[in-house]
Write an enzyme that holds these catalytic residues in place. Structure first.
Site, mmCIF file in Angstrom:
data_model
loop_
_atom_site.group_PDB
_atom_site.id
_atom_site.type_symbol
_atom_site.label_atom_id
_atom_site.label_comp_id
_atom_site.label_asym_id
_atom_site.label_seq_id
_atom_site.Cartn_x
_atom_site.Cartn_y
_atom_site.Cartn_z
ATOM 1 C CD GLU A 13 32.622 -6.540 17.372
ATOM 2 O OE1 GLU A 13 31.865 -7.036 16.525
ATOM 3 O OE2 GLU A 13 33.641 -5.882 17.067
ATOM 4 C CD GLU A 25 31.228 -1.599 15.774
ATOM 5 O OE1 GLU A 25 32.211 -2.151 16.281
ATOM 6 O OE2 GLU A 25 30.150 -1.427 16.398
#
Length: 261
Positions: A115, A135
């Site tokens: 990210e 995730e």
């Protein structure tokens, strides 16, 4: 007498050279996992970068074999949240700098590490690098900007597959899909990113920042307002001292001397 190296105590290292700022994640023993101290330091480095008229472009690099393993889970369990009020996760995800930022990725960039990379404008990656948003494999959601940015950087079906499976994508495959600007030999990502940064830093700093803003913001502009909105960004650049200097240097067949004004 042996001198002690104290740089390991700093979560982020910052250096400036000829219009280029290098920001280096410096927690190699923790795979550069992001804790609050690192997030705060990144935020501060980016804020100063944006404010400095002598800096045009930045490179975000990392020490050690891992670019970034994401959030520091040990710190998380102690109650830390690596979020800053202005820029969000890792001091970058919610509000990247207004000036160009290049990620120099030598090794894995996973979860929040990916990210961080996606918050950058350009990516230079070594062939041994890979990227993933795992995730979902842990029952979590990649809420640090990965799901917001990935569909704009990769084809929708591939972005969806990576996000829903948590599977990794190699640097070579990512380059083939257009995610990466330059793919290089292992150990050379930083030097290659600095070469790219030097090309950008040779250009007018006001023009560079305005160009990034237009490319970044224009997809959200209404078609009948686009040129008017663009003019609002470009007018101050066109009337700047740097614009005069660029034209003068061209006619005098010399390199321009930018002042950022």
């Amino acid at each position: 007498m042996t001198s002690l190296d104290t740089t390991v105590e700093e979560p982020v290292l910052v250096s400036d050279d000829r219009g280029v700022r290098t920001i280096t994640l410096n927690r190699p023993a923790a795979r550069n996992a992001v804790n609050l101290a690192m997030a705060t330091a990144i935020d501060a480095a980016l804020t100063e970068f944006d404010e400095r008229s002598d800096l045009t472009v930045a490179v975000l690099a990392a020490n050690g074999p891992t670019f970034c393993a994401g959030m520091d889970l040990k710190a998380f369990l102690r109650g830390e949240r690596p979020i800053t009020p202005r820029r969000g996760f890792a001091g970058i995800a919610q509000e990247p700098p207004r000036k160009p930022l290049i990620a120099a990725v030598d090794g894995p960039a996973v979860a929040g590490g990916f990210e961080i990379v996606l918050a950058c404008d350009m990516i230079v990656a070594a062939e041994n690098a890979f990227f993933a948003l795992p995730e979902v494999q842990r029952g979590l959601v990649a809420a640090g900007g990965g799901l917001l940015r990935l569909p704009g950087r990769l084809p929708y079906p591939l972005a969806m597959e990576l996000a829903l499976t948590g599977n990794r994508i190699s640097a070579r495959d990512a380059a083939d899909r257009g995610l990466i600007n330059r793919i290089v030999e292992p150990g050379t990502a930083v030097s290659a990113a600095l070469e790219l940064a030097a090309e950008i830093a040779a250009c007018g700093p006001l023009a560079v920042a305005a160009t990034k803003r237009i490319i970044q913001d224009s997809p959200g502009w209404a078609a009948d307002e686009a040129f008017e909105r663009q003019s609002e960004v470009t007018a101050p650049v066109r009337s700047s001292a740097d614009a005069q200097e660029g034209a003068r240097a061209f006619t005098e067949k010399r390199a321009p001397v930018w002042t950022g004004a």
